[in-house]
Design a protein around this motif. Sequence first.
Motif, short mmCIF file in Angstrom:
data_model
loop_
_atom_site.label_atom_id
_atom_site.label_comp_id
_atom_site.label_asym_id
_atom_site.label_seq_id
_atom_site.Cartn_x
_atom_site.Cartn_y
_atom_site.Cartn_z
N ALA A 16 6.14 5.09 24.61
CA ALA A 16 5.97 6.22 25.52
C ALA A 16 4.49 6.61 25.63
O ALA A 16 4.00 6.93 26.73
CB ALA A 16 6.79 7.41 25.03
N PHE A 17 3.77 6.57 24.54
CA PHE A 17 2.35 6.91 24.57
C PHE A 17 1.56 5.88 25.39
O PHE A 17 0.71 6.24 26.20
CB PHE A 17 1.81 6.98 23.15
CG PHE A 17 0.32 7.19 23.08
CD1 PHE A 17 -0.25 8.36 23.55
CD2 PHE A 17 -0.51 6.21 22.56
CE1 PHE A 17 -1.63 8.55 23.51
CE2 PHE A 17 -1.88 6.39 22.51
CZ PHE A 17 -2.45 7.57 22.99
N TRP A 18 1.85 4.62 25.19
CA TRP A 18 1.14 3.59 25.94
C TRP A 18 1.41 3.68 27.44
O TRP A 18 0.53 3.44 28.25
CB TRP A 18 1.55 2.21 25.43
CG TRP A 18 1.14 1.95 24.00
CD1 TRP A 18 0.08 2.52 23.34
CD2 TRP A 18 1.79 1.10 23.05
NE1 TRP A 18 0.02 2.06 22.05
CE2 TRP A 18 1.05 1.19 21.83
CE3 TRP A 18 2.90 0.26 23.11
CZ2 TRP A 18 1.42 0.46 20.69
CZ3 TRP A 18 3.25 -0.46 21.97
CH2 TRP A 18 2.52 -0.35 20.78
N ALA A 27 -0.41 14.09 24.54
CA ALA A 27 -0.60 14.41 25.95
C ALA A 27 -2.08 14.48 26.30
O ALA A 27 -2.51 13.99 27.37
CB ALA A 27 0.09 15.73 26.29
N ALA A 28 -2.90 15.05 25.41
CA ALA A 28 -4.33 15.14 25.66
C ALA A 28 -4.96 13.75 25.70
O ALA A 28 -5.84 13.46 26.54
CB ALA A 28 -5.00 16.00 24.58
N ALA A 29 -4.52 12.86 24.81
CA ALA A 29 -5.05 11.49 24.80
C ALA A 29 -4.65 10.74 26.07
O ALA A 29 -5.45 9.97 26.62
CB ALA A 29 -4.54 10.76 23.56
N ILE A 30 -3.45 10.98 26.53
CA ILE A 30 -3.00 10.33 27.78
C ILE A 30 -3.83 10.82 28.95
O ILE A 30 -4.28 10.03 29.80
CB ILE A 30 -1.50 10.61 28.01
CG1 ILE A 30 -0.65 9.88 26.96
CG2 ILE A 30 -1.08 10.19 29.41
CD1 ILE A 30 0.83 10.24 27.01
N ASP A 31 -4.06 12.14 29.02
CA ASP A 31 -4.85 12.70 30.12
C ASP A 31 -6.27 12.15 30.10
O ASP A 31 -6.85 11.82 31.16
CB ASP A 31 -4.88 14.23 30.01
CG ASP A 31 -3.51 14.85 30.28
OD1 ASP A 31 -2.66 14.16 30.90
OD2 ASP A 31 -3.30 16.01 29.86
N ALA A 32 -6.85 12.03 28.91
CA ALA A 32 -8.22 11.50 28.81
C ALA A 32 -8.26 10.04 29.25
O ALA A 32 -9.22 9.59 29.90
CB ALA A 32 -8.71 11.64 27.37
N ARG A 33 -7.23 9.29 28.91
CA ARG A 33 -7.18 7.89 29.30
C ARG A 33 -7.05 7.74 30.81
O ARG A 33 -7.71 6.89 31.43
CB ARG A 33 -5.98 7.23 28.59
CG ARG A 33 -5.95 5.72 28.65
CD ARG A 33 -4.83 5.19 27.79
NE ARG A 33 -3.51 5.60 28.28
CZ ARG A 33 -2.46 5.80 27.50
NH1 ARG A 33 -2.55 5.68 26.19
NH2 ARG A 33 -1.30 6.16 28.04
N ALA A 55 -10.29 8.53 32.51
CA ALA A 55 -11.27 7.45 32.36
C ALA A 55 -10.87 6.20 33.14
O ALA A 55 -11.64 5.24 33.24
CB ALA A 55 -11.44 7.09 30.89
N GLY A 56 -9.67 6.21 33.69
CA GLY A 56 -9.21 5.06 34.46
C GLY A 56 -8.80 3.89 33.59
O GLY A 56 -8.77 2.74 34.06
N GLU A 57 -8.46 4.15 32.36
CA GLU A 57 -8.08 3.07 31.45
C GLU A 57 -6.57 2.86 31.47
O GLU A 57 -5.79 3.81 31.58
CB GLU A 57 -8.53 3.38 30.03
CG GLU A 57 -10.05 3.47 29.88
CD GLU A 57 -10.48 3.87 28.50
OE1 GLU A 57 -11.69 3.83 28.21
OE2 GLU A 57 -9.60 4.24 27.68
N VAL A 58 -6.20 1.60 31.35
CA VAL A 58 -4.79 1.22 31.31
C VAL A 58 -4.57 0.35 30.08
O VAL A 58 -5.29 -0.63 29.88
CB VAL A 58 -4.37 0.45 32.58
CG1 VAL A 58 -2.92 0.02 32.47
CG2 VAL A 58 -4.60 1.28 33.83
#
Length: 227
Positions: free
Chosen positions: A113-115, A135-141, A144-147
């Motif tokens: 789910a996190f990935w 949730a904060a780490a997901i938003d930051a990712r 940044a446009g990271e997948v």
Amino acid sequence: MDFVVQIIILALIAAFLGYKLYSVLGRRAEHEEETLGRLPPPSQSRDASALPARDRAQPTGEQTAPSAMERAMSAVAPGARRAVQEIAAADRTFEPARFIEGARSAYGMILEAFWQGDKETLQELCDDGVYESFAAAIDARVEAGEVVSNRLIRIEQAEITAADFSAPMAHLTVRFLADIAAMTHDRDGAMIAGSLDDAVESDDVWTFSRRVDAAAPNWLLESTDAA
């Protein structure tokens, strides 16, 4: 002539005595056979508790089968077993082996789910503090446009390493040894980290908590750490 008569008389006396002897011994033997026929075989009539100690003793080298509790504690570190037993006493539905199975499933579901950025699933499986961190780490990712293209290959080991019970709250810490294939791309699709060909060994320590008096059986992830 008198001699012949004496022989005949002695023969009759011997026959009479033989008949009387048979009538006594023969009936006694028949009675004993009937009595023995009604007795159970020795293996059924002997009570193990009444046997001498040497008969009850196990053969040299024979190992006793592990008890249900010993089997249940096979995935619990020695230092955590007392608290785990306290949790089991307070919550009759709790079983260490079943909890480990659930923890392994939760580990995979939460990572997936996190990935994938699935906040809804994370909110169901984590307490508020852990959810907010994810949730904060997901938003930051996303910003940044990271997948990420991570994949959990296998969980090598899952063990309860610590436990705490402060009624009604139960806390169980599980150490996961797993192999994860990880790869991260930037917004343009270029790989910036990891490789799907080489798995990385992950050593995670997660703590789950639950109120033992709650109707819901779910354990929530309350903290994550690396060993």
